[in-house]
Design an enzyme around this catalytic site. Structure first.
Site, short mmCIF file in Angstrom:
data_model
loop_
_atom_site.label_atom_id
_atom_site.label_comp_id
_atom_site.label_asym_id
_atom_site.label_seq_id
_atom_site.Cartn_x
_atom_site.Cartn_y
_atom_site.Cartn_z
N SER A 156 0.83 -1.20 0.00
CA SER A 156 0.00 0.00 0.00
C SER A 156 0.87 1.26 0.00
O SER A 156 1.64 1.47 -0.94
CB SER A 156 -0.97 -0.06 1.18
OG SER A 156 -2.02 0.84 0.98
N ASP A 234 -10.14 -5.82 -3.09
CA ASP A 234 -9.54 -4.77 -2.25
C ASP A 234 -10.39 -3.50 -2.32
O ASP A 234 -10.51 -2.89 -3.39
CB ASP A 234 -8.11 -4.52 -2.78
CG ASP A 234 -7.33 -3.50 -1.96
OD1 ASP A 234 -7.94 -2.55 -1.45
OD2 ASP A 234 -6.11 -3.65 -1.89
N HIS A 269 -7.30 -6.10 1.02
CA HIS A 269 -6.11 -5.26 1.27
C HIS A 269 -5.33 -5.73 2.50
O HIS A 269 -4.33 -5.13 2.85
CB HIS A 269 -6.59 -3.81 1.47
CG HIS A 269 -5.53 -2.77 1.26
ND1 HIS A 269 -5.03 -2.45 0.01
CD2 HIS A 269 -4.89 -1.95 2.13
CE1 HIS A 269 -4.12 -1.49 0.14
NE2 HIS A 269 -4.01 -1.17 1.42
N1 LIG Z 1 -8.17 3.26 9.17
C1 LIG Z 1 -7.98 1.88 9.13
C2 LIG Z 1 -7.36 1.38 7.86
C3 LIG Z 1 -5.89 1.48 7.78
C4 LIG Z 1 -5.32 0.38 6.91
O1 LIG Z 1 -6.03 -0.40 6.30
N2 LIG Z 1 -4.00 0.33 6.86
C5 LIG Z 1 -3.37 -0.71 6.11
C6 LIG Z 1 -2.47 -0.08 5.11
S1 LIG Z 1 -3.40 0.97 4.04
C7 LIG Z 1 -2.26 1.69 3.00
O2 LIG Z 1 -1.18 2.06 3.25
C8 LIG Z 1 -2.65 -1.63 7.05
O3 LIG Z 1 -1.70 -2.31 6.68
N3 LIG Z 1 -3.11 -1.69 8.29
C9 LIG Z 1 -2.50 -2.44 9.36
C10 LIG Z 1 -2.98 -3.85 9.50
O4 LIG Z 1 -2.40 -4.57 10.35
O5 LIG Z 1 -3.88 -4.28 8.78
C11 LIG Z 1 -7.24 1.44 10.37
O6 LIG Z 1 -6.73 2.31 11.09
O7 LIG Z 1 -7.17 0.24 10.62
#
Ligand SMILES: N[C@@H](CCC(=O)N[C@@H](CSC=O)C(=O)NCC(=O)O)C(=O)O
EC number: 3.1.2.12
Length: 292
Positions: A156, A234, A269
């Protein structure tokens, strides 16, 4: 010794180290995790190649270390892994913690030019200059790592970081791969917000930090050694935050060789997606690092 070791954990026959060091570039302590595979440890320290993983928005080095499952194949192939942090922490800048997609844990891996971020948000310099100098020069860990054989990957925002650092610093990394990267940040809401905040209003200046723009400037003879996976389930892809189709178009128009984009049916995602293809991304790096 440059690093403080917070934890040492045996896993997949290797050693996972949770580390921290003071950074001159960001002016803060920086956390990172390092995995040394069995091949680096026995019978005496042996230099192995390194794959750097850049994490996404809201992440620390822990998310992927715990949920990415990169260690399994890296252990078998003799590849070290490094998970840096996603931004400086503790600067207490105005606006730094107001949103999850900007500021702390959301550096976009660039050097900010706008105040108040210009002082410490220098993640490109940190990752490409200071961290390699400190890590490969470290008297404890340097002897396990081959500084001439390094590849990069990410997810991401970290996919954006991996693609752009690879394209901006040709020769520094032997290959790149990305999971669901923010592939054309100048054209998506996350990227526009970040680039305005860190780089200012001049959209021309943004192009130097946009993988689609950078890939479009490559020449036919450039062999980019680039693997990208995106899940068709995603939601961020569906919302237009990732724009991999623009990256693919740029690759096609430039006629570059070595670019592979795969759409993975049904994957979202999350780290369930990364864990499913971690072995293949480790193998992509291993191939270009001379391990396969
Ligand atoms: N606001 C939400 C979503 C944040 C989220 O999905 N972060 C992803 C990366 S998105 C793009 O860079 C992520 O990897 N989150 C960490 C995980 O362990 O899944 C939130 O705060 O969760």
């Amino acid at each position: 010794m440059s690093f403080t070791t917070k934890a040492t954990i045996t896993t997949f026959g290797g050693r996972l180290l949770k580390l921290s060091h003071p950074s001159k570039t960001t002016t803060t302590p920086m956390a990172l995790n390092l995995y040394l595979p069995p091949a680096a440890l026995v019978p005496t320290p042996t230099r192995v190649p390194l794959l750097i993983y850049l994490s996404g928005l809201t992440c620390s080095p822990e998310n992927c270390t715990e949920k990415g499952f990169f260690q399994h194949r890296a252990s078998q192939l003799g590849l070290a892994l490094l998970w840096p942090d996603t931004s400086p922490r503790g600067l207490n800048l105005p606006g730094e913690k107001d949103a999850w997609d900007f500021g702390e844990a959301a550096s976009f891996y660039i050097d900010a030019t706008q105040e108040p971020f210009a002082g410490g948000y220098k993640m490109e310099t940190y990752l490409t200059k200071e961290l390699p100098e400190v890590l490969f020069g470290d008297e404890e860990f340097g002897e396990y790592l081959d500084k001439e054989r390094v590849s990069i990957t990410g997810h991401s925002m970290g996919g954006h970081g991996a693609l752009t650092l690879y394209l901006k610093h040709r020769g520094l990394y032997k290959s790149v791969s990305a999971f669901a990267p923010i592939a054309n940040p100048s054209q998506c809401p996350w990227g526009e917000k970040a680039f305005k905040g860190y780089l200012g209003e001049d959209r021309e200046a943004w192009k130097a930090h946009d993988a689609t723009e950078l890939l479009g400037k490559c020449e036919k003879r450039d062999n980019v050694k680039m693997l990208v996976d995106v899940g068709t389930g995603d939601n961020f892809y569906k919302q237009g935050q990732l724009l991999p189709e623009n990256l693919e178009k740029a690759a096609q128009e430039a006629g570059v060789e070595g670019f592979t984009l795969r759409y993975q049916e049904g994957y979202d995602h999350s780290y369930y997606f990364m864990a499913s293809f971690a072995d293949e991304h480790v193998e992509h790096a291993a191939k270009h690092l001379g391990l396969l």
